[in-house]
Scaffold this motif. Structure first.
Motif, PDB file in Angstrom:
ATOM      1  N   ARG A  57      12.648 -10.174  23.120  1.00  0.00           N
ATOM      2  CA  ARG A  57      11.352  -9.495  23.331  1.00  0.00           C
ATOM      3  C   ARG A  57      10.355  -9.920  22.268  1.00  0.00           C
ATOM      4  O   ARG A  57       9.180 -10.165  22.557  1.00  0.00           O
ATOM      5  CB  ARG A  57      11.541  -7.977  23.322  1.00  0.00           C
ATOM      6  CG  ARG A  57      12.197  -7.432  24.560  1.00  0.00           C
ATOM      7  CD  ARG A  57      12.058  -5.931  24.669  1.00  0.00           C
ATOM      8  NE  ARG A  57      12.472  -5.214  23.479  1.00  0.00           N
ATOM      9  CZ  ARG A  57      13.652  -4.619  23.313  1.00  0.00           C
ATOM     10  NH1 ARG A  57      14.551  -4.660  24.259  1.00  0.00           N
ATOM     11  NH2 ARG A  57      13.939  -3.988  22.193  1.00  0.00           N
ATOM     12  N   GLN A  58      10.808 -10.020  21.021  1.00  0.00           N
ATOM     13  CA  GLN A  58       9.917 -10.438  19.946  1.00  0.00           C
ATOM     14  C   GLN A  58       9.461 -11.881  20.133  1.00  0.00           C
ATOM     15  O   GLN A  58       8.294 -12.198  19.923  1.00  0.00           O
ATOM     16  CB  GLN A  58      10.613 -10.266  18.595  1.00  0.00           C
ATOM     17  CG  GLN A  58      10.790  -8.821  18.189  1.00  0.00           C
ATOM     18  CD  GLN A  58      11.629  -8.654  16.940  1.00  0.00           C
ATOM     19  OE1 GLN A  58      12.423  -9.523  16.584  1.00  0.00           O
ATOM     20  NE2 GLN A  58      11.468  -7.520  16.282  1.00  0.00           N
ATOM     21  N   ALA A  59      10.358 -12.748  20.554  1.00  0.00           N
ATOM     22  CA  ALA A  59      10.005 -14.151  20.787  1.00  0.00           C
ATOM     23  C   ALA A  59       9.011 -14.258  21.934  1.00  0.00           C
ATOM     24  O   ALA A  59       8.058 -15.041  21.867  1.00  0.00           O
ATOM     25  CB  ALA A  59      11.257 -14.967  21.097  1.00  0.00           C
ATOM     26  N   ARG A  60       9.215 -13.468  22.972  1.00  0.00           N
ATOM     27  CA  ARG A  60       8.302 -13.466  24.116  1.00  0.00           C
ATOM     28  C   ARG A  60       6.910 -13.005  23.681  1.00  0.00           C
ATOM     29  O   ARG A  60       5.894 -13.592  24.052  1.00  0.00           O
ATOM     30  CB  ARG A  60       8.879 -12.544  25.181  1.00  0.00           C
ATOM     31  CG  ARG A  60       8.255 -12.668  26.510  1.00  0.00           C
ATOM     32  CD  ARG A  60       9.146 -11.994  27.553  1.00  0.00           C
ATOM     33  NE  ARG A  60       8.399 -11.908  28.769  1.00  0.00           N
ATOM     34  CZ  ARG A  60       8.027 -10.780  29.334  1.00  0.00           C
ATOM     35  NH1 ARG A  60       8.387  -9.636  28.820  1.00  0.00           N
ATOM     36  NH2 ARG A  60       7.320 -10.782  30.432  1.00  0.00           N
ATOM     37  N   ARG A  61       6.852 -11.954  22.884  1.00  0.00           N
ATOM     38  CA  ARG A  61       5.574 -11.426  22.402  1.00  0.00           C
ATOM     39  C   ARG A  61       4.887 -12.428  21.481  1.00  0.00           C
ATOM     40  O   ARG A  61       3.671 -12.628  21.556  1.00  0.00           O
ATOM     41  CB  ARG A  61       5.796 -10.102  21.667  1.00  0.00           C
ATOM     42  CG  ARG A  61       4.545  -9.480  21.122  1.00  0.00           C
ATOM     43  CD  ARG A  61       3.619  -9.058  22.237  1.00  0.00           C
ATOM     44  NE  ARG A  61       2.430  -8.460  21.672  1.00  0.00           N
ATOM     45  CZ  ARG A  61       1.234  -8.561  22.193  1.00  0.00           C
ATOM     46  NH1 ARG A  61       1.057  -9.184  23.330  1.00  0.00           N
ATOM     47  NH2 ARG A  61       0.206  -8.006  21.609  1.00  0.00           N
ATOM     48  N   ARG A  62       5.665 -13.088  20.618  1.00  0.00           N
ATOM     49  CA  ARG A  62       5.102 -14.104  19.733  1.00  0.00           C
ATOM     50  C   ARG A  62       4.470 -15.231  20.533  1.00  0.00           C
ATOM     51  O   ARG A  62       3.372 -15.692  20.224  1.00  0.00           O
ATOM     52  CB  ARG A  62       6.200 -14.670  18.823  1.00  0.00           C
ATOM     53  CG  ARG A  62       6.015 -14.366  17.362  1.00  0.00           C
ATOM     54  CD  ARG A  62       7.010 -15.068  16.464  1.00  0.00           C
ATOM     55  NE  ARG A  62       8.351 -15.261  16.961  1.00  0.00           N
ATOM     56  CZ  ARG A  62       9.346 -14.385  16.855  1.00  0.00           C
ATOM     57  NH1 ARG A  62       9.142 -13.229  16.267  1.00  0.00           N
ATOM     58  NH2 ARG A  62      10.537 -14.664  17.326  1.00  0.00           N
TER      59      ARG A  62
END
Length: 152
Positions: A57-62
């Motif tokens: 999720r963090q990678a997607r948001r980044r």
């Protein structure tokens, strides 16, 4: 009209169907009737975020933020070039916007670099900094910096 696929399960969505004895159009649907039953109003995002790990999720948001920042930078640079006339002050070059640069007339008044730092600041701050600059092509900018050419 081409065949449309469900965004969730990739099933082919028919153009028309019969529901409760009435013919219903499915032309604007993004999801098949199995993934989104008729009248259920459940067209939330296709990807169930709860299935993703925190890192995913963090990678997607980044990645989303990087794309948004790139679009913003391109937009601000185009606005800045248009604001300064869209062509080199000395030779009139305007073919490639990436070859145009901003030259601070008085380097001591420079608060930030337009090309590097300016495209993430507010448009008002960028405009105030642009008022201290002239727009030059890369060749003319190098000549001005070297003292070969002078700006009137």
């Amino acid at each position: 009209m081409g065949k449309r696929e469900c965004r969730k399960c990739s099933a082919i969505i028919p153009t028309w169907t019969t529901i409760d004895g009435k013919r219903k159009s499915l032309q604007n649907r993004k999801f098949c009737l199995e993934c989104s039953p008729y009248g259920a109003h459940n067209t939330k995002p296709v990807l169930d975020v709860s299935d993703l790990t925190l890192e995913a999720r963090q990678a997607r948001r980044r990645a989303q933020l990087v794309r948004a920042t790139q679009r913003r930078r391109e937009k601000v640079m185009k606005m800045a070039i248009d604001y300064k006339g869209g062509a080199c002050l000395l030779c009139g070059y305007n073919k490639c916007s990436r070859a145009l640069e901003f030259h601070h007339i008085n380097p001591e008044e420079k608060l930030f670099s337009i090309s590097r730092d300016g495209n993430t600041r507010s448009w008002e701050k960028v405009k105030a900094e642009l008022d201290k600059c002239v727009l030059l092509c890369a060749n003319c900018h190098r000549e001005v910096e070297a003292g070969v050419t002078f700006i009137d």
